[in-house]
Design a protein around this motif. Structure first.
Motif, PDB file in Angstrom:
ATOM      1  N   TYR A 129       0.830  -1.212   0.000  1.00 52.11           N
ATOM      2  CA  TYR A 129       0.000   0.000   0.000  1.00 52.11           C
ATOM      3  C   TYR A 129       0.865   1.262   0.000  1.00 52.11           C
ATOM      4  O   TYR A 129       0.562   2.237  -0.674  1.00 52.11           O
ATOM      5  CB  TYR A 129      -0.962   0.011   1.197  1.00 52.11           C
ATOM      6  CG  TYR A 129      -2.307  -0.605   0.872  1.00 52.11           C
ATOM      7  CD1 TYR A 129      -3.164   0.018  -0.035  1.00 52.11           C
ATOM      8  CD2 TYR A 129      -2.716  -1.799   1.446  1.00 52.11           C
ATOM      9  CE1 TYR A 129      -4.403  -0.539  -0.359  1.00 52.11           C
ATOM     10  CE2 TYR A 129      -3.950  -2.366   1.126  1.00 52.11           C
ATOM     11  CZ  TYR A 129      -4.789  -1.718   0.233  1.00 52.11           C
ATOM     12  OH  TYR A 129      -6.003  -2.269  -0.085  1.00 52.11           O
ATOM     13  N   LYS A 130       1.958   1.267   0.762  1.00 51.11           N
ATOM     14  CA  LYS A 130       2.807   2.464   0.809  1.00 51.11           C
ATOM     15  C   LYS A 130       3.513   2.657  -0.531  1.00 51.11           C
ATOM     16  O   LYS A 130       3.610   3.781  -1.024  1.00 51.11           O
ATOM     17  CB  LYS A 130       3.820   2.330   1.947  1.00 51.11           C
ATOM     18  CG  LYS A 130       4.414   3.646   2.403  1.00 51.11           C
ATOM     19  CD  LYS A 130       3.377   4.686   2.831  1.00 51.11           C
ATOM     20  CE  LYS A 130       3.717   5.367   4.131  1.00 51.11           C
ATOM     21  NZ  LYS A 130       2.744   6.404   4.500  1.00 51.11           N
ATOM     22  N   LYS A 131       3.989   1.556  -1.100  1.00 51.06           N
ATOM     23  CA  LYS A 131       4.615   1.640  -2.432  1.00 51.06           C
ATOM     24  C   LYS A 131       3.643   2.291  -3.410  1.00 51.06           C
ATOM     25  O   LYS A 131       3.994   3.213  -4.145  1.00 51.06           O
ATOM     26  CB  LYS A 131       5.003   0.224  -2.904  1.00 51.06           C
ATOM     27  CG  LYS A 131       5.466   0.103  -4.364  1.00 51.06           C
ATOM     28  CD  LYS A 131       5.885  -1.332  -4.661  1.00 51.06           C
ATOM     29  CE  LYS A 131       6.016  -1.645  -6.157  1.00 51.06           C
ATOM     30  NZ  LYS A 131       7.095  -0.920  -6.824  1.00 51.06           N
ATOM     31  N   HIS A 132       2.396   1.836  -3.417  1.00 53.24           N
ATOM     32  CA  HIS A 132       1.423   2.348  -4.366  1.00 53.24           C
ATOM     33  C   HIS A 132       0.974   3.770  -4.007  1.00 53.24           C
ATOM     34  O   HIS A 132       0.662   4.564  -4.895  1.00 53.24           O
ATOM     35  CB  HIS A 132       0.244   1.378  -4.459  1.00 53.24           C
ATOM     36  CG  HIS A 132       0.623   0.075  -5.112  1.00 53.24           C
ATOM     37  ND1 HIS A 132      -0.173  -1.037  -5.096  1.00 53.24           N
ATOM     38  CD2 HIS A 132       1.743  -0.290  -5.784  1.00 53.24           C
ATOM     39  CE1 HIS A 132       0.435  -2.019  -5.745  1.00 53.24           C
ATOM     40  NE2 HIS A 132       1.606  -1.589  -6.159  1.00 53.24           N
ATOM     41  N   HIS A 133       0.961   4.096  -2.729  1.00 48.27           N
ATOM     42  CA  HIS A 133       0.684   5.471  -2.287  1.00 48.27           C
ATOM     43  C   HIS A 133       1.710   6.434  -2.899  1.00 48.27           C
ATOM     44  O   HIS A 133       1.372   7.501  -3.400  1.00 48.27           O
ATOM     45  CB  HIS A 133       0.736   5.511  -0.754  1.00 48.27           C
ATOM     46  CG  HIS A 133       0.888   6.854  -0.134  1.00 48.27           C
ATOM     47  ND1 HIS A 133      -0.140   7.772  -0.064  1.00 48.27           N
ATOM     48  CD2 HIS A 133       1.953   7.447   0.467  1.00 48.27           C
ATOM     49  CE1 HIS A 133       0.291   8.866   0.556  1.00 48.27           C
ATOM     50  NE2 HIS A 133       1.552   8.693   0.890  1.00 48.27           N
ATOM     51  N   TRP A 134       2.955   6.017  -2.911  1.00 51.11           N
ATOM     52  CA  TRP A 134       4.016   6.874  -3.463  1.00 51.11           C
ATOM     53  C   TRP A 134       3.998   6.895  -4.993  1.00 51.11           C
ATOM     54  O   TRP A 134       4.252   7.911  -5.604  1.00 51.11           O
ATOM     55  CB  TRP A 134       5.404   6.373  -3.007  1.00 51.11           C
ATOM     56  CG  TRP A 134       5.670   6.522  -1.551  1.00 51.11           C
ATOM     57  CD1 TRP A 134       5.248   7.528  -0.733  1.00 51.11           C
ATOM     58  CD2 TRP A 134       6.440   5.625  -0.722  1.00 51.11           C
ATOM     59  NE1 TRP A 134       5.697   7.319   0.552  1.00 51.11           N
ATOM     60  CE2 TRP A 134       6.436   6.169   0.582  1.00 51.11           C
ATOM     61  CE3 TRP A 134       7.127   4.438  -0.955  1.00 51.11           C
ATOM     62  CZ2 TRP A 134       7.081   5.562   1.651  1.00 51.11           C
ATOM     63  CZ3 TRP A 134       7.777   3.826   0.106  1.00 51.11           C
ATOM     64  CH2 TRP A 134       7.758   4.383   1.394  1.00 51.11           C
ATOM     65  N   GLN A 135       3.758   5.730  -5.601  1.00 46.18           N
ATOM     66  CA  GLN A 135       4.035   5.583  -7.031  1.00 46.18           C
ATOM     67  C   GLN A 135       2.813   5.736  -7.922  1.00 46.18           C
ATOM     68  O   GLN A 135       2.940   5.671  -9.147  1.00 46.18           O
ATOM     69  CB  GLN A 135       4.707   4.212  -7.275  1.00 46.18           C
ATOM     70  CG  GLN A 135       6.042   4.071  -6.552  1.00 46.18           C
ATOM     71  CD  GLN A 135       6.687   2.720  -6.758  1.00 46.18           C
ATOM     72  OE1 GLN A 135       6.107   1.833  -7.392  1.00 46.18           O
ATOM     73  NE2 GLN A 135       7.892   2.529  -6.228  1.00 46.18           N
ATOM     74  N   PHE A 178      -4.847   4.749  -0.487  1.00 44.60           N
ATOM     75  CA  PHE A 178      -3.765   3.781  -0.251  1.00 44.60           C
ATOM     76  C   PHE A 178      -3.088   4.052   1.105  1.00 44.60           C
ATOM     77  O   PHE A 178      -2.720   3.139   1.823  1.00 44.60           O
ATOM     78  CB  PHE A 178      -2.728   3.830  -1.373  1.00 44.60           C
ATOM     79  CG  PHE A 178      -3.213   3.261  -2.695  1.00 44.60           C
ATOM     80  CD1 PHE A 178      -4.327   2.440  -2.756  1.00 44.60           C
ATOM     81  CD2 PHE A 178      -2.537   3.547  -3.885  1.00 44.60           C
ATOM     82  CE1 PHE A 178      -4.770   1.916  -3.977  1.00 44.60           C
ATOM     83  CE2 PHE A 178      -2.963   3.027  -5.102  1.00 44.60           C
ATOM     84  CZ  PHE A 178      -4.087   2.213  -5.154  1.00 44.60           C
ATOM     85  N   ASP A 179      -2.958   5.320   1.450  1.00 41.06           N
ATOM     86  CA  ASP A 179      -2.304   5.634   2.730  1.00 41.06           C
ATOM     87  C   ASP A 179      -3.220   5.289   3.914  1.00 41.06           C
ATOM     88  O   ASP A 179      -2.738   4.852   4.963  1.00 41.06           O
ATOM     89  CB  ASP A 179      -1.916   7.118   2.779  1.00 41.06           C
ATOM     90  CG  ASP A 179      -0.621   7.333   3.564  1.00 41.06           C
ATOM     91  OD1 ASP A 179       0.187   6.379   3.648  1.00 41.06           O
ATOM     92  OD2 ASP A 179      -0.414   8.431   4.087  1.00 41.06           O
ATOM     93  N   LYS A 180      -4.523   5.470   3.732  1.00 42.61           N
ATOM     94  CA  LYS A 180      -5.482   5.117   4.792  1.00 42.61           C
ATOM     95  C   LYS A 180      -5.408   3.604   5.049  1.00 42.61           C
ATOM     96  O   LYS A 180      -5.339   3.155   6.192  1.00 42.61           O
ATOM     97  CB  LYS A 180      -6.894   5.521   4.367  1.00 42.61           C
ATOM     98  CG  LYS A 180      -7.973   5.207   5.384  1.00 42.61           C
ATOM     99  CD  LYS A 180      -9.319   5.781   4.952  1.00 42.61           C
ATOM    100  CE  LYS A 180     -10.398   5.519   5.989  1.00 42.61           C
ATOM    101  NZ  LYS A 180     -10.915   4.140   5.927  1.00 42.61           N
TER     102      LYS A 180
END
Ligand SMILES: [Fe+2]
Length: 196
Positions: A64-70, A83-85
């Protein structure tokens, strides 16, 4: 009259004693017995299962964090926030699962290398991917967690470990099911502006 303290000895007392080493106090895979009225077999089985679901939950959290960033594209802002939630919610789950392992007398997996060895969620590439691919990866990871958590919950109930059963059902299963709903609705191909 008391002797004045040697200045060097005083400073020495304030010095942190670092670089200390000793044997582990509990080896991984060994159970410490707690007075919790659970059989050792039930506790051992729950600890093993919870470490698997812990490794997969840490991996899903980090996905989720990877996708939050990317994340990229017209839905960037809402997915960036969503994604961050979900990352934060998975992070809460990680702590709940890990502390359950400790309270059963077990030892949690913790470090990235140990998690990587244990998780059964496929490793994503380092590069960026399109939103539908990001979401498909997340849904696959959720499905892996849900499948194992349901069978682990049944095992825990049969072994009399109601606390672990409750954690798996109330926190892991319900939490993941809700996230699956929120994320999968983004893959429904409905018109954005003009009705079909
Ligand atoms: Fe952020």
């Amino acid at each position: 009259m008391s002797k004045p303290k040697n200045a060097e000895a005083v400073v020495d007392r304030a010095r942190p004693i670092d670089h200390q080493k000793a044997h582990e106090i509990q080896a991984f895979g060994h159970l410490s017995r707690l007075p919790n009225a659970l059989s050792q077999n039930a506790a051992r089985q729950s600890v093993e299962n919870l470490n698997q679901v812990l490794a997969d939950t840490i991996t899903l959290r980090d996905l989720y964090k990877k996708h939050h960033w990317q994340v990229a594209g017209p839905t960037f802002y809402q997915l960036h926030l969503l994604f961050d939630k979900h990352y934060e919610e998975q992070n809460e789950l990680v702590d709940t699962i890990a502390e359950r392992i400790q309270m059963l007398g077990g030892i949690t997996l913790a470090m990235a290398a140990d998690v990587a060895e244990t998780t059964i969620i496929p490793r994503p590439p380092k590069g960026r991917e399109e939103v539908p691919v990001q979401i498909s990866r997340l849904l696959h990871a959720h499905e892996i967690v849900l499948e194992e958590a349901r069978s682990m919950a049944r095992q825990a109930a049969e072994a009399g470990d109601d606390g672990t059963n409750d954690l798996l059902v109330s926190d892991v299963i319900r939490g993941n099911e809700k996230q699956v709903w929120f994320v999968s609705e983004h893959l429904v191909d409905v018109p954005l502006v003009k009705a079909d």
